[in-house]
Design a protein around this motif. Structure first.
Motif, PDB file in Angstrom:
ATOM      1  N   GLN A  14      50.973  81.015  62.431  1.00 53.43           N
ATOM      2  CA  GLN A  14      50.393  80.006  61.540  1.00 53.43           C
ATOM      3  C   GLN A  14      49.128  79.415  62.144  1.00 53.43           C
ATOM      4  O   GLN A  14      48.146  79.154  61.448  1.00 53.43           O
ATOM      5  CB  GLN A  14      51.421  78.912  61.295  1.00 53.43           C
ATOM      6  CG  GLN A  14      50.977  77.836  60.318  1.00 53.43           C
ATOM      7  CD  GLN A  14      52.118  76.891  59.973  1.00 53.43           C
ATOM      8  OE1 GLN A  14      53.158  77.313  59.485  1.00 53.43           O
ATOM      9  NE2 GLN A  14      51.919  75.619  60.253  1.00 53.43           N
ATOM     10  N   ILE A  15      49.120  79.236  63.468  1.00 48.91           N
ATOM     11  CA  ILE A  15      47.980  78.617  64.146  1.00 48.91           C
ATOM     12  C   ILE A  15      46.883  79.627  64.432  1.00 48.91           C
ATOM     13  O   ILE A  15      45.694  79.365  64.225  1.00 48.91           O
ATOM     14  CB  ILE A  15      48.447  77.952  65.448  1.00 48.91           C
ATOM     15  CG1 ILE A  15      49.371  76.768  65.151  1.00 48.91           C
ATOM     16  CG2 ILE A  15      47.258  77.479  66.281  1.00 48.91           C
ATOM     17  CD1 ILE A  15      50.076  76.218  66.366  1.00 48.91           C
ATOM     18  N   ARG A  16      47.255  80.805  64.925  1.00 44.58           N
ATOM     19  CA  ARG A  16      46.258  81.766  65.420  1.00 44.58           C
ATOM     20  C   ARG A  16      45.918  82.879  64.444  1.00 44.58           C
ATOM     21  O   ARG A  16      44.972  83.626  64.662  1.00 44.58           O
ATOM     22  CB  ARG A  16      46.752  82.382  66.727  1.00 44.58           C
ATOM     23  CG  ARG A  16      47.011  81.344  67.817  1.00 44.58           C
ATOM     24  CD  ARG A  16      47.333  82.010  69.127  1.00 44.58           C
ATOM     25  NE  ARG A  16      47.725  81.035  70.133  1.00 44.58           N
ATOM     26  CZ  ARG A  16      48.081  81.353  71.367  1.00 44.58           C
ATOM     27  NH1 ARG A  16      48.085  82.618  71.761  1.00 44.58           N
ATOM     28  NH2 ARG A  16      48.441  80.417  72.215  1.00 44.58           N
ATOM     29  N   GLY A  17      46.704  83.039  63.385  1.00 43.78           N
ATOM     30  CA  GLY A  17      46.437  84.137  62.468  1.00 43.78           C
ATOM     31  C   GLY A  17      47.055  85.421  62.976  1.00 43.78           C
ATOM     32  O   GLY A  17      48.193  85.443  63.440  1.00 43.78           O
ATOM     33  N   ARG A  18      46.312  86.508  62.927  1.00 41.25           N
ATOM     34  CA  ARG A  18      46.834  87.818  63.312  1.00 41.25           C
ATOM     35  C   ARG A  18      47.062  87.898  64.823  1.00 41.25           C
ATOM     36  O   ARG A  18      46.195  87.540  65.615  1.00 41.25           O
ATOM     37  CB  ARG A  18      45.850  88.908  62.879  1.00 41.25           C
ATOM     38  CG  ARG A  18      46.373  90.332  63.067  1.00 41.25           C
ATOM     39  CD  ARG A  18      45.238  91.326  62.855  1.00 41.25           C
ATOM     40  NE  ARG A  18      44.625  91.172  61.541  1.00 41.25           N
ATOM     41  CZ  ARG A  18      45.007  91.831  60.457  1.00 41.25           C
ATOM     42  NH1 ARG A  18      46.015  92.695  60.537  1.00 41.25           N
ATOM     43  NH2 ARG A  18      44.398  91.637  59.309  1.00 41.25           N
ATOM     44  N   MET A  19      48.232  88.402  65.216  1.00 37.88           N
ATOM     45  CA  MET A  19      48.554  88.647  66.618  1.00 37.88           C
ATOM     46  C   MET A  19      49.338  89.946  66.727  1.00 37.88           C
ATOM     47  O   MET A  19      50.181  90.252  65.880  1.00 37.88           O
ATOM     48  CB  MET A  19      49.393  87.500  67.212  1.00 37.88           C
ATOM     49  CG  MET A  19      48.664  86.172  67.328  1.00 37.88           C
ATOM     50  SD  MET A  19      49.698  84.889  68.111  1.00 37.88           S
ATOM     51  CE  MET A  19      49.762  85.490  69.813  1.00 37.88           C
TER      52      MET A  19
END
Length: 318
Positions: A14-19
């Motif tokens: 939710q915070i960083r997007g794609r991981m």
């Protein structure tokens, strides 16, 4: 433990997007296989999470999805209140913001967690600077912090320890670090480290700062400290220490004593200790009085012997 990890995956995405699975595994300190199982569990629970294969692939949440999982554990609530250090926050101009944030956080907590957080705040107090640290004025701290946050170039007049002492520098600020009560700005090109209280003049320059994609402030500072200590203690001294003298050693010198020390018949310990320089070791070892005997290097032993003779002559007629 697994449920906590699933929540952590949701919040990270939710915070960083794609991981990628590898990035999630490193962040959570688990194996990639565990991440695969956790992602499958989230799918089963109906979380709109999907993954793309390939070099630029990874997991991400469906656009617009926001989790409402905002609960705090008792330990997390305590840690949040313990982490709020009012002194540095005030220096950055955020004192009132910190107080307001803590007030809102406290009001949002359930009664049980609120009591635990209040108990933590009333019984633990963080005071980072050392006892003998002076309250140095840092007139440009707010301006530097603003430049770090907004990516602005700075042109500064800076005072350093070697000649020429006052120099002009163009900084591309990457981040601020508070170490032992002193503020440091890490800036490109380089990057390099500058003490904020040694900035004599400051002006905002032209252009925007592009933070390197692979730059990690915490990792850089860890490497910088390791290199600093390696350069700081570049020499060695062979010494004998009384039990009282050995007990006075701290830090890297105490670790060297533990690694190299051998006890002798008279109860003293022979060891090889790291030193910054002959001048610095002369001052430090002289302060230990009769609890230490320096055997080498010869220059250091001769300097100490000469000082002791001078002191003996000075006090002989008293």
């Amino acid at each position: 433990m697994k449920s906590s990890r699933l929540v952590s995956i949701l919040l990270l995405l939710q915070i960083r997007g794609r991981m990628t699975a590898a990035q999630l595994a490193q962040e959570l300190d688990v194996s990639v296989r565990t991440v695969y199982r956790d992602v499958e569990a989230l799918h089963t629970a109906g979380v709109p999470l999907y993954g793309d294969a390939g070099h630029a692939g990874g997991y991400q949440l469906l656009a617009g999805y926001r989790t409402r999982l905002t609960g705090l554990s008792a330990g997390e609530a305590e840690a949040l209140f313990l982490s709020g250090i009012p002194g540095p926050a005030a220096e950055l101009g955020l004192g009132s913001a910190l107080a307001a944030a803590q007030l809102k956080l406290r009001a949002a907590l359930p009664a049980e967690l609120r009591d635990q957080a209040d108990r933590m705040r009333s019984r633990f107090h963080l005071d980072a600077p050392g006892w003998y640290a002076s309250d140095d004025e840092v007139p440009y701290l707010t301006a530097v912090a603003d430049a770090v946050w907004h990516g602005r170039v700075l042109n500064i007049r800076y005072r350093r320890w070697k000649e020429p002492t006052d120099v002009d520098r163009r900084l591309e600020p990457y981040g601020l670090v508070l170490k032992a009560g002193r503020w440091y700005v890490v800036a490109g090109p380089g990057p390099r480290t500058f003490r904020v209280d040694q900035i004599l003049e400051l002006a905002v320059g032209e252009g925007k700062v592009a933070l390197p994609v692979d730059f990690d402030l915490a990792a850089y500072w860890q490497r910088y400290q390791a290199d600093f200590h390696a350069r700081l203690l570049g020499g060695d001294a062979l010494v004998r220490l009384s039990p009282a003298g050995a007990a006075r050693l701290t830090g890297a010198v105490a670790r060297a004593l533990a690694d190299t020390g051998t006890e002798e018949a008279d109860g003293w310990t022979r060891a090889v200790l790291p030193i910054e320089s002959v001048d610095h070791a002369h001052r430090e070892f002289l302060a230990m009085g009769a609890e230490i005997e320096v055997l080498g290097p010869p220059e250091l032993r001769a300097r100490l012997a000469a000082t002791v003779r001078e002191l003996a002559e000075r006090y002989a007629g008293s």
